[in-house]
Motif scaffolding. Structure first.
Motif, mmCIF file in Angstrom:
data_model
loop_
_atom_site.group_PDB
_atom_site.id
_atom_site.type_symbol
_atom_site.label_atom_id
_atom_site.label_comp_id
_atom_site.label_asym_id
_atom_site.label_seq_id
_atom_site.Cartn_x
_atom_site.Cartn_y
_atom_site.Cartn_z
ATOM 1 N N ALA A 1 -4.180 -1.444 9.124
ATOM 2 C CA ALA A 1 -3.748 -0.089 9.498
ATOM 3 C C ALA A 1 -2.231 -0.013 9.639
ATOM 4 C CB ALA A 1 -4.428 0.334 10.801
ATOM 5 N N PHE A 2 -1.602 -1.083 10.129
ATOM 6 C CA PHE A 2 -0.140 -1.064 10.277
ATOM 7 C C PHE A 2 0.531 -0.944 8.920
ATOM 8 C CE2 PHE A 2 -0.943 -5.517 9.427
ATOM 9 C CZ PHE A 2 0.174 -5.962 8.746
ATOM 10 N N ARG A 3 -0.038 -1.579 7.895
ATOM 11 C CA ARG A 3 0.544 -1.486 6.553
ATOM 12 C C ARG A 3 0.357 -0.085 5.985
ATOM 13 N NH1 ARG A 3 -0.687 -6.513 3.108
ATOM 14 N NH2 ARG A 3 0.959 -7.218 4.531
ATOM 15 N N MET A 4 -0.809 0.495 6.218
ATOM 16 C CA MET A 4 -1.057 1.856 5.756
ATOM 17 C C MET A 4 -0.076 2.829 6.394
ATOM 18 S SD MET A 4 -5.223 1.717 5.997
ATOM 19 C CE MET A 4 -6.139 0.372 5.214
ATOM 20 N N GLN A 5 0.201 2.624 7.691
ATOM 21 C CA GLN A 5 1.149 3.491 8.374
ATOM 22 C C GLN A 5 2.552 3.329 7.802
ATOM 23 O OE1 GLN A 5 0.385 5.876 10.844
ATOM 24 N NE2 GLN A 5 2.458 6.482 10.218
ATOM 25 N N GLN A 6 2.922 2.124 7.447
ATOM 26 C CA GLN A 6 4.234 1.890 6.841
ATOM 27 C C GLN A 6 4.380 2.714 5.565
ATOM 28 O OE1 GLN A 6 4.239 -2.350 6.346
ATOM 29 N NE2 GLN A 6 4.898 -2.770 8.459
ATOM 30 N N TYR A 7 3.330 2.785 4.777
ATOM 31 C CA TYR A 7 3.402 3.575 3.544
ATOM 32 C C TYR A 7 3.465 5.074 3.850
ATOM 33 C CZ TYR A 7 2.910 -0.307 0.371
ATOM 34 O OH TYR A 7 3.155 -1.465 -0.338
ATOM 35 N N ARG A 8 2.737 5.514 4.841
ATOM 36 C CA ARG A 8 2.808 6.931 5.191
ATOM 37 C C ARG A 8 4.203 7.288 5.706
ATOM 38 N NH1 ARG A 8 -2.486 5.681 7.052
ATOM 39 N NH2 ARG A 8 -1.817 5.520 9.240
ATOM 40 N N ASP A 9 4.818 6.356 6.438
ATOM 41 C CA ASP A 9 6.148 6.608 6.984
ATOM 42 C C ASP A 9 7.213 6.734 5.891
ATOM 43 O OD1 ASP A 9 5.108 6.546 9.521
ATOM 44 O OD2 ASP A 9 5.745 4.487 9.951
ATOM 45 N N ARG B 1 7.271 8.469 3.326
ATOM 46 C CA ARG B 1 7.446 9.830 2.788
ATOM 47 C C ARG B 1 8.544 10.593 3.513
ATOM 48 N NH1 ARG B 1 1.187 11.246 3.703
ATOM 49 N NH2 ARG B 1 0.287 9.404 2.664
ATOM 50 N N SER B 2 8.793 10.228 4.769
ATOM 51 C CA SER B 2 9.785 10.963 5.552
ATOM 52 C C SER B 2 11.173 10.346 5.480
ATOM 53 C CB SER B 2 9.335 11.047 7.015
ATOM 54 O OG SER B 2 9.180 9.749 7.568
ATOM 55 N N TRP C 1 3.646 5.997 -14.988
ATOM 56 C CA TRP C 1 2.354 6.632 -14.775
ATOM 57 C C TRP C 1 2.561 8.125 -14.524
ATOM 58 C CZ3 TRP C 1 -0.166 2.821 -10.786
ATOM 59 C CH2 TRP C 1 -0.470 1.626 -11.456
ATOM 60 N N SER C 2 1.482 8.864 -14.690
ATOM 61 C CA SER C 2 1.551 10.295 -14.416
ATOM 62 C C SER C 2 1.700 10.540 -12.918
ATOM 63 C CB SER C 2 0.284 10.974 -14.918
ATOM 64 O OG SER C 2 -0.799 10.630 -14.079
ATOM 65 N N ASP C 3 2.067 11.772 -12.574
ATOM 66 C CA ASP C 3 2.191 12.142 -11.171
ATOM 67 C C ASP C 3 0.878 11.915 -10.428
ATOM 68 O OD1 ASP C 3 4.776 12.871 -11.611
ATOM 69 O OD2 ASP C 3 4.391 15.027 -11.724
ATOM 70 N N ALA C 4 -0.233 12.286 -11.054
ATOM 71 C CA ALA C 4 -1.525 12.146 -10.386
ATOM 72 C C ALA C 4 -1.846 10.677 -10.118
ATOM 73 C CB ALA C 4 -2.637 12.781 -11.230
ATOM 74 N N LYS C 5 -1.596 9.807 -11.086
ATOM 75 C CA LYS C 5 -1.880 8.383 -10.910
ATOM 76 C C LYS C 5 -1.021 7.792 -9.802
ATOM 77 C CE LYS C 5 -3.398 4.217 -11.870
ATOM 78 N NZ LYS C 5 -4.757 3.800 -11.495
ATOM 79 N N SER C 6 0.270 8.110 -9.797
ATOM 80 C CA SER C 6 1.130 7.558 -8.756
ATOM 81 C C SER C 6 0.728 8.101 -7.389
ATOM 82 C CB SER C 6 2.598 7.852 -9.046
ATOM 83 O OG SER C 6 2.854 9.236 -9.049
ATOM 84 N N ALA C 7 0.251 9.358 -7.338
ATOM 85 C CA ALA C 7 -0.213 9.912 -6.060
ATOM 86 C C ALA C 7 -1.453 9.173 -5.577
ATOM 87 C CB ALA C 7 -0.501 11.402 -6.215
ATOM 88 N N LEU C 8 -2.387 8.903 -6.471
ATOM 89 C CA LEU C 8 -3.593 8.158 -6.094
ATOM 90 C C LEU C 8 -3.227 6.776 -5.560
ATOM 91 C CD1 LEU C 8 -5.931 9.082 -9.090
ATOM 92 C CD2 LEU C 8 -6.370 9.624 -6.679
ATOM 93 N N GLU C 9 -2.318 6.103 -6.237
ATOM 94 C CA GLU C 9 -1.929 4.771 -5.788
ATOM 95 C C GLU C 9 -1.257 4.817 -4.417
ATOM 96 O OE1 GLU C 9 -2.193 1.388 -7.511
ATOM 97 O OE2 GLU C 9 -3.869 2.752 -7.793
ATOM 98 N N HIS C 10 -0.366 5.779 -4.236
ATOM 99 C CA HIS C 10 0.293 5.882 -2.937
ATOM 100 C C HIS C 10 -0.728 6.179 -1.837
ATOM 101 C CE1 HIS C 10 3.089 6.789 0.243
ATOM 102 N NE2 HIS C 10 2.440 7.922 0.452
ATOM 103 N N LEU C 11 -1.651 7.064 -2.089
ATOM 104 C CA LEU C 11 -2.662 7.396 -1.084
ATOM 105 C C LEU C 11 -3.568 6.196 -0.796
ATOM 106 C CD1 LEU C 11 -3.569 11.002 -2.281
ATOM 107 C CD2 LEU C 11 -2.328 10.395 -0.186
ATOM 108 N N TRP C 12 -3.760 5.347 -1.803
ATOM 109 C CA TRP C 12 -4.528 4.118 -1.578
ATOM 110 C C TRP C 12 -3.749 3.174 -0.666
ATOM 111 C CZ3 TRP C 12 -3.808 -0.862 -4.356
ATOM 112 C CH2 TRP C 12 -4.797 -1.801 -4.007
ATOM 113 N N SER D 1 5.443 13.972 -4.721
ATOM 114 C CA SER D 1 5.818 15.074 -3.834
ATOM 115 C C SER D 1 4.651 15.431 -2.928
ATOM 116 C CB SER D 1 6.211 16.299 -4.652
ATOM 117 O OG SER D 1 5.073 16.822 -5.338
ATOM 118 N N ALA D 2 4.969 16.114 -1.831
ATOM 119 C CA ALA D 2 3.915 16.577 -0.920
ATOM 120 C C ALA D 2 2.935 17.481 -1.649
ATOM 121 C CB ALA D 2 4.546 17.303 0.266
#
Length: 438
Positions: free
Chosen positions: A112-120, A122-123, A167-178, A131-132
């Motif tokens: 979970a700490f790693r997931m939070q690092q990725y979410r952080d 974006r800011s 990669w396309s925008d959609a693919k990079s978004a999926l990877e980031h969300l993963w 993009s958002a």
């Protein structure tokens, strides 16, 4: 195969390099008798012992996540592993553990700490990821339509490709969300990932979070058990924590708890000074380690190249991105383990159209007296059987190629038949990628 008696390790203050090798091999499951028939129970036992199973896209011989189990158990039905890791509500899930890897679904909260690092990220100023608006659109697609392959989202997307591995925008978004934990891999079609919102497919307890300090301590504990004996950098690398202060704090707590014992290993030095190392309290020092194995470059035994050099005097670099004429050992050479030494490396290609296992090159390891041809005879026959290939041929490249061909009584083939395409990069994360260099 008989197992040599073990020596318990309490209160050991020093280890020879040979003892350290045997500790590491036993901790990783090598040297134990192989079952006559490999079942799902055996597969789960070995995955749990390693705590993770790294994934890689290269399929010139066999995909990497299949290999560590073959190395430890011998030929097995890979569909059994597929059912374990790809089935609905599987006990394992993909995440960025070492690199892209399978872990126990129950272990997902430890990251979970790693997931939070990725979410952080974006800011942060200068964020160049999706993009958002794109992230919201992808979330909306998954919410409305359920699990999807990237192509199902990308259909009709004619926008320019972005900087994330083209990669396309959609693919990079999926990877980031993963990476950020909002999306999970809900299976694969062939080897293409299927993505889903985490809350749609994961049990609630697997969506929980573990406090960062507690998570790092538990991950270090598991790395120490899986390695048997390890340095601080070894323990840090097992899960790519990238925070040696946090790892050192966890080690201190585990020493106080009696789970780790400080130890000095012969020859483990840096800059002329001994490296600090720790022995797991459950580690044993076998008198010998019997048997032989072919290893994937992404096996925990060798995936951290610095550790492989300290343990085995084995220097390894993957050459898939090296021009063919400049390769030293081959496209995707596999280390050959015999006893407690790496005795050579063999480059394999499964020519499925011809039902032939092609030995593209075979090499003896410099400075190791053991013969690579003798274990190769059995290992290569097992490899061909495992992959459903009827024949074996051996090229003329490598100082051990003639001996291997003689041991197998195998016909020869010419040239270095290369894969048709250069594989895709192992990871989509430009901050963490090491371009398959483990």
């Amino acid at each position: 195969m008989s197992r040599a008696p073990d020596t318990l390790t309490p209160m050991r203050e020093t280890l020879s390099r040979a003892e350290a090798r045997r500790v590491a091999l036993r901790a990783q499951g090598f040297g134990a008798p192989r079952p006559a028939r490999v079942t799902a129970v055996h597969l789960r036992r070995e995955i749990d012992r390693m705590a993770t199973l790294q994934i890689d896209s290269v399929n010139v011989f066999a995909r990497s996540h299949y290999m560590p189990l073959f190395s430890r158990l011998g030929p097995y039905d890979t569909t059994r592993l597929d059912r374990l890791v790809f089935a609905a509500r599987a006990p394992y899930v993909e995440y960025w553990a070492h690199q892209a890897a399978f872990i126990a679904a129950s272990d997902r909260p430890l990251f979970a700490f790693r997931m939070q690092q990725y979410r952080d990220r974006r800011s942060r100023p200068g964020w160049t990821g999706p993009s958002a608006e794109t992230l919201d659109a992808v979330r909306g697609e998954l919410a409305a339509r359920g699990p999807l392959r990237p192509a199902q989202i990308e259909q009709g997307d004619a926008r320019a490709r972005g900087p994330w591995w083209d990669w396309s925008d959609a693919k990079s978004a999926l990877e980031h969300l993963w990476f950020a934990g909002e999306v999970v891999i809900a299976g694969r079609r062939g080897f293409e990932r299927v993505y889903a919102l985490a809350e749609h497919v994961m049990a609630p307890e697997h969506l929980a979070s573990v406090d960062t300090d507690a998570a790092v301590r538990e991950l270090v504990r598991r790395a120490a058990r899986a390695y048997g004996v390890a340095t601080l950098s070894d323990l840090d690398d097992y899960w790519r924590i990238r925070d040696q202060r946090a790892v050192a704090h966890a080690v201190h707590e585990l020493v106080d708890a009696g789970e780790l014992v400080p130890v000095q290993v012969e020859g483990w030095q840096r800059g002329g000074r001994p490296l600090r190392a720790w022995l797991h309290r459950d580690a044993v020092v076998p008198r010998a380690v019997d048997g032989a194995a072919l290893l994937t470059p992404f096996d925990p035994l060798v995936w951290f190249r610095d550790r492989a050099e300290r343990l085995f005097d084995f220097t390894y670099r993957i050459e898939i991105y090296t021009p063919a004429e400049k390769r030293r050992f081959g496209y995707y050479s596999l280390p050959v383990l015999r006893g407690d030494r790496i005795v050579g490396r063999i480059d394999l290609k499964a020519d499925r159209a011809a039902s032939t296992l092609r030995v593209q090159s075979a090499w003896s390891e410099s400075g190791v007296a053991a013969d690579v041809a003798e274990p190769a005879r059995t290992l290569l026959r097992d490899a061909a059987l495992w992959q459903g290939l009827e024949d074996i041929t051996v090229a003329r490249w490598g100082d051990a190629a003639d001996a291997v061909a003689t041991a197998l009584a195998a016909p020869r083939h010419e040239g270095r038949a290369e894969p048709a395409q250069t594989p895709a990069p192992v990871t989509a994360d430009p901050d963490l990628t090491q371009a398959t260099e483990g």
